[in-house]
Design a protein around this motif. Sequence first.
Motif, mmCIF file in Angstrom:
data_model
loop_
_atom_site.group_PDB
_atom_site.id
_atom_site.type_symbol
_atom_site.label_atom_id
_atom_site.label_comp_id
_atom_site.label_asym_id
_atom_site.label_seq_id
_atom_site.Cartn_x
_atom_site.Cartn_y
_atom_site.Cartn_z
ATOM 1 N N ARG A 147 4.289 54.432 21.424
ATOM 2 C CA ARG A 147 5.438 55.158 20.864
ATOM 3 C C ARG A 147 5.707 54.622 19.468
ATOM 4 N N LEU A 148 5.181 55.334 18.506
ATOM 5 C CA LEU A 148 5.253 54.890 17.120
ATOM 6 C C LEU A 148 6.693 54.746 16.633
ATOM 7 N N GLU A 149 7.575 55.598 17.126
ATOM 8 C CA GLU A 149 8.978 55.537 16.677
ATOM 9 C C GLU A 149 9.674 54.262 17.139
ATOM 10 N N ARG A 150 9.092 53.557 18.083
ATOM 11 C CA ARG A 150 9.672 52.299 18.579
ATOM 12 C C ARG A 150 8.939 51.058 18.046
ATOM 13 N N GLU A 151 8.051 51.262 17.123
ATOM 14 C CA GLU A 151 7.272 50.157 16.557
ATOM 15 C C GLU A 151 7.927 49.695 15.254
ATOM 16 N N PRO A 152 8.615 48.536 15.258
ATOM 17 C CA PRO A 152 9.315 48.079 14.056
ATOM 18 C C PRO A 152 8.381 47.860 12.862
ATOM 19 N N SER A 153 7.178 47.367 13.126
ATOM 20 C CA SER A 153 6.254 47.094 12.016
ATOM 21 C C SER A 153 5.884 48.362 11.259
ATOM 22 N N PHE A 154 5.782 49.477 11.976
ATOM 23 C CA PHE A 154 5.459 50.737 11.301
ATOM 24 C C PHE A 154 6.569 51.133 10.346
ATOM 25 N N TRP A 155 7.807 51.038 10.793
ATOM 26 C CA TRP A 155 8.934 51.424 9.944
ATOM 27 C C TRP A 155 9.106 50.466 8.783
ATOM 28 N N ILE A 156 8.877 49.208 9.028
ATOM 29 C CA ILE A 156 8.987 48.220 7.954
ATOM 30 C C ILE A 156 7.892 48.453 6.918
ATOM 31 N N ALA A 157 6.661 48.672 7.381
ATOM 32 C CA ALA A 157 5.562 48.924 6.449
ATOM 33 C C ALA A 157 5.790 50.221 5.674
ATOM 34 N N SER A 158 6.321 51.242 6.337
ATOM 35 C CA SER A 158 6.596 52.509 5.646
ATOM 36 C C SER A 158 7.685 52.330 4.587
ATOM 37 N N GLY A 159 8.747 51.634 4.949
ATOM 38 C CA GLY A 159 9.820 51.380 3.981
ATOM 39 C C GLY A 159 9.354 50.511 2.835
ATOM 40 N N LEU A 160 8.569 49.487 3.149
ATOM 41 C CA LEU A 160 8.040 48.610 2.115
ATOM 42 C C LEU A 160 7.078 49.360 1.200
ATOM 43 N N LEU A 161 6.324 50.298 1.759
ATOM 44 C CA LEU A 161 5.420 51.124 0.957
ATOM 45 C C LEU A 161 6.207 51.957 -0.052
ATOM 46 N N PHE A 162 7.263 52.627 0.415
ATOM 47 C CA PHE A 162 8.081 53.435 -0.504
ATOM 48 C C PHE A 162 8.736 52.557 -1.562
ATOM 49 N N HIS A 163 9.240 51.408 -1.151
ATOM 50 C CA HIS A 163 9.852 50.490 -2.105
ATOM 51 C C HIS A 163 8.830 50.014 -3.135
ATOM 52 N N ALA A 164 7.646 49.612 -2.662
ATOM 53 C CA ALA A 164 6.630 49.083 -3.564
ATOM 54 C C ALA A 164 6.152 50.143 -4.560
ATOM 55 N N LEU A 165 5.948 51.358 -4.073
ATOM 56 C CA LEU A 165 5.478 52.419 -4.986
ATOM 57 C C LEU A 165 6.553 52.795 -5.997
ATOM 58 N N GLY A 166 7.787 52.902 -5.542
ATOM 59 C CA GLY A 166 8.882 53.225 -6.473
ATOM 60 C C GLY A 166 9.108 52.125 -7.472
ATOM 61 N N SER A 167 9.069 50.879 -7.015
ATOM 62 C CA SER A 167 9.299 49.742 -7.901
ATOM 63 C C SER A 167 8.128 49.516 -8.856
ATOM 64 N N PHE A 168 6.929 49.879 -8.434
ATOM 65 C CA PHE A 168 5.771 49.739 -9.317
ATOM 66 C C PHE A 168 5.997 50.526 -10.599
ATOM 67 N N PHE A 169 6.450 51.745 -10.476
ATOM 68 C CA PHE A 169 6.677 52.568 -11.656
ATOM 69 C C PHE A 169 7.953 52.160 -12.396
ATOM 70 N N ASN A 170 8.959 51.748 -11.651
ATOM 71 C CA ASN A 170 10.213 51.325 -12.278
ATOM 72 C C ASN A 170 10.037 50.026 -13.061
ATOM 73 N N ASP A 171 9.404 49.035 -12.459
ATOM 74 C CA ASP A 171 9.240 47.740 -13.115
ATOM 75 C C ASP A 171 8.158 47.754 -14.177
ATOM 76 N N GLY A 172 7.195 48.619 -14.018
ATOM 77 C CA GLY A 172 6.086 48.641 -14.958
ATOM 78 C C GLY A 172 6.356 49.418 -16.227
ATOM 79 N N LEU A 173 7.388 50.220 -16.228
ATOM 80 C CA LEU A 173 7.656 51.042 -17.435
ATOM 81 C C LEU A 173 8.612 50.386 -18.381
#
Length: 173
Positions: A147-173
């Motif tokens: 049950r993927l919706e009950r897997e904390p690591s999936f949600w953490i990795a997904s949130g960290l992915l969005f944060h990392a991609l957004g911050s990559f462009f924000n911090d790099g510009l």
Amino acid sequence: ALLTMWDLWIYFSLLTLNLLAWLARFRHHSTALHLLGCALLVTFLMEGYSAFLMFRQVRNLHIYQLLAPAQYALFGTALGLTIIGTGWRKAIAWSIPLYVLLVLLITCWFQATEEFNSYALSLKHLLLAVWCLVYIREVFHYMKVDRLEREPSFWIASGLLFHALGSFFNDGL
């Protein structure tokens, strides 16, 4: 001035709520989630000190020279514990000391402690995004989660992915 900094209040309120939620279930967490909570705690303490310096009108950019490697080491290790492939685990393990070394080199020769360290932050976010994508690929490739919706690591990795991609462009510009 303190009351007009609503974004700072919201940031620290959310960070505090995350820390309290982590502490409330501390005994039930895996080692990876313990490391993520430690990353939250380190972030809270260093950002708090940075805010303290800011209100005293003291330069605080040197705090982020230390925060980026600390966060990368904790986030990278946590992701390394959740990834199945040993080759990827080794790559993450090797990337941590290499990243710290690169941050030192960047700080010494390109962006001193008085400057915003966009190179180190961009590299941190790029590496974290890659490790999150590796984890998500493994989740869907090996399907070891019922049950993927009950897997904390999936949600953490997904949130960290969005944060990392957004911050990559924000911090790099």
